[in-house]
Scaffold this motif. Structure first.
Motif, mmCIF file in Angstrom:
data_model
loop_
_atom_site.group_PDB
_atom_site.id
_atom_site.type_symbol
_atom_site.label_atom_id
_atom_site.label_comp_id
_atom_site.label_asym_id
_atom_site.label_seq_id
_atom_site.Cartn_x
_atom_site.Cartn_y
_atom_site.Cartn_z
ATOM 1 N N VAL A 191 0.856 -1.176 0.000
ATOM 2 C CA VAL A 191 0.000 0.000 0.000
ATOM 3 C C VAL A 191 0.899 1.235 0.000
ATOM 4 O O VAL A 191 1.827 1.339 0.806
ATOM 5 C CB VAL A 191 -0.954 0.015 1.215
ATOM 6 N N ASP A 227 1.979 6.190 -6.340
ATOM 7 C CA ASP A 227 0.952 5.358 -6.942
ATOM 8 C C ASP A 227 -0.354 5.958 -6.444
ATOM 9 O O ASP A 227 -0.812 5.654 -5.344
ATOM 10 C CB ASP A 227 1.106 3.899 -6.501
ATOM 11 N N SER A 249 -3.238 3.681 -5.326
ATOM 12 C CA SER A 249 -3.052 3.102 -3.998
ATOM 13 C C SER A 249 -3.184 4.164 -2.914
ATOM 14 O O SER A 249 -3.810 3.938 -1.877
ATOM 15 C CB SER A 249 -1.684 2.421 -3.910
ATOM 16 N N PRO A 276 -3.679 -2.188 -2.594
ATOM 17 C CA PRO A 276 -2.291 -2.484 -2.964
ATOM 18 C C PRO A 276 -1.867 -1.727 -4.228
ATOM 19 O O PRO A 276 -2.656 -1.565 -5.160
ATOM 20 C CB PRO A 276 -2.303 -3.995 -3.206
ATOM 21 N N ALA A 277 -0.637 -1.280 -4.226
ATOM 22 C CA ALA A 277 -0.092 -0.520 -5.350
ATOM 23 C C ALA A 277 -0.032 -1.374 -6.604
ATOM 24 O O ALA A 277 0.271 -2.567 -6.541
ATOM 25 C CB ALA A 277 1.304 0.002 -5.004
#
Length: 192
Positions: free
Chosen positions: A44, A81, A84, A90-91
């Protein structure tokens, strides 16, 4: 250390010296050696990254490990990201240094507190995200409608020093072409 971030923020909003100090106090300094990962896809991403010195790239990789570079970030640029960061999922991207780099990380939790105490900072964030979206949309449209030769020429115009700082394989990935195609384009342009 903080001159560049002060100038970056001050280009979009006016803040007092005390407010800028509060922002600086939330910045977490990170020094990365060349080819070091700051973020791995699947983690994350709960921070925004300001590149104080150096150069980083954000990229995704398919299940065969083929990388597609999404963004280059040099001094005085932001990277993250955003998917995220905003969704706390999650990225989908990884972030890696291309040079020894000095970064400032601004964690989401700290930013939320700053928005409460410095209302102009929320406007700054809106402008930052708005500009990021515009750049991404422009890049997408150009990649769908412009030949690779023109995209390469525009990249060189936008980042005149990029050939001295970024490996050609990364430039090819960013343009969505093979390294061989990039070599052909470079030969054609140098012959003109």
């Amino acid at each position: 250390m903080y001159n560049r971030i002060r100038e970056n923020i001050s280009r979009r909003v006016s803040l007092s010296a005390q407010e800028l100090v509060e922002i600086e106090n939330c910045a977490r300094k990170v020094a990365l050696k060349k080819k070091s990962r700051l973020l791995h896809s699947g983690e994350v991403c709960n921070y925004l990254v300001f590149v104080n010195t150096g150069a980083v790239r954000s990229f995704s990789a398919d299940n065969k490990g083929v990388e597609q570079i999404v963004q280059f970030a040099f001094e005085d640029n932001w990277v993250s990201d955003l998917y995220s960061y905003v969704s706390e999922a999650p990225a989908i991207l990884s972030i890696e240094s291309m040079e020894d780099s000095e970064l400032l990380l601004f964690y989401k939790e700290d930013m939320e507190k700053l928005y409460q105490t410095i209302p102009a900072l929320e406007r700054w964030m809106r402008l930052l995200l708005q500009n990021a979206y515009v750049r991404l949309q422009r890049r997408l449209v150009l990649s769908l409608s412009m030949p690779a030769e023109e995209r390469y020429a525009e990249l060189l115009q936008s980042y005149p020093d990029i050939l001295n700082r970024v490996p050609l394989i990364y430039i090819a990935s960013y343009l969505g072409i093979t390294p061989e195609s990039l070599s052909r384009i470079r030969r054609q342009l140098s012959a003109k």
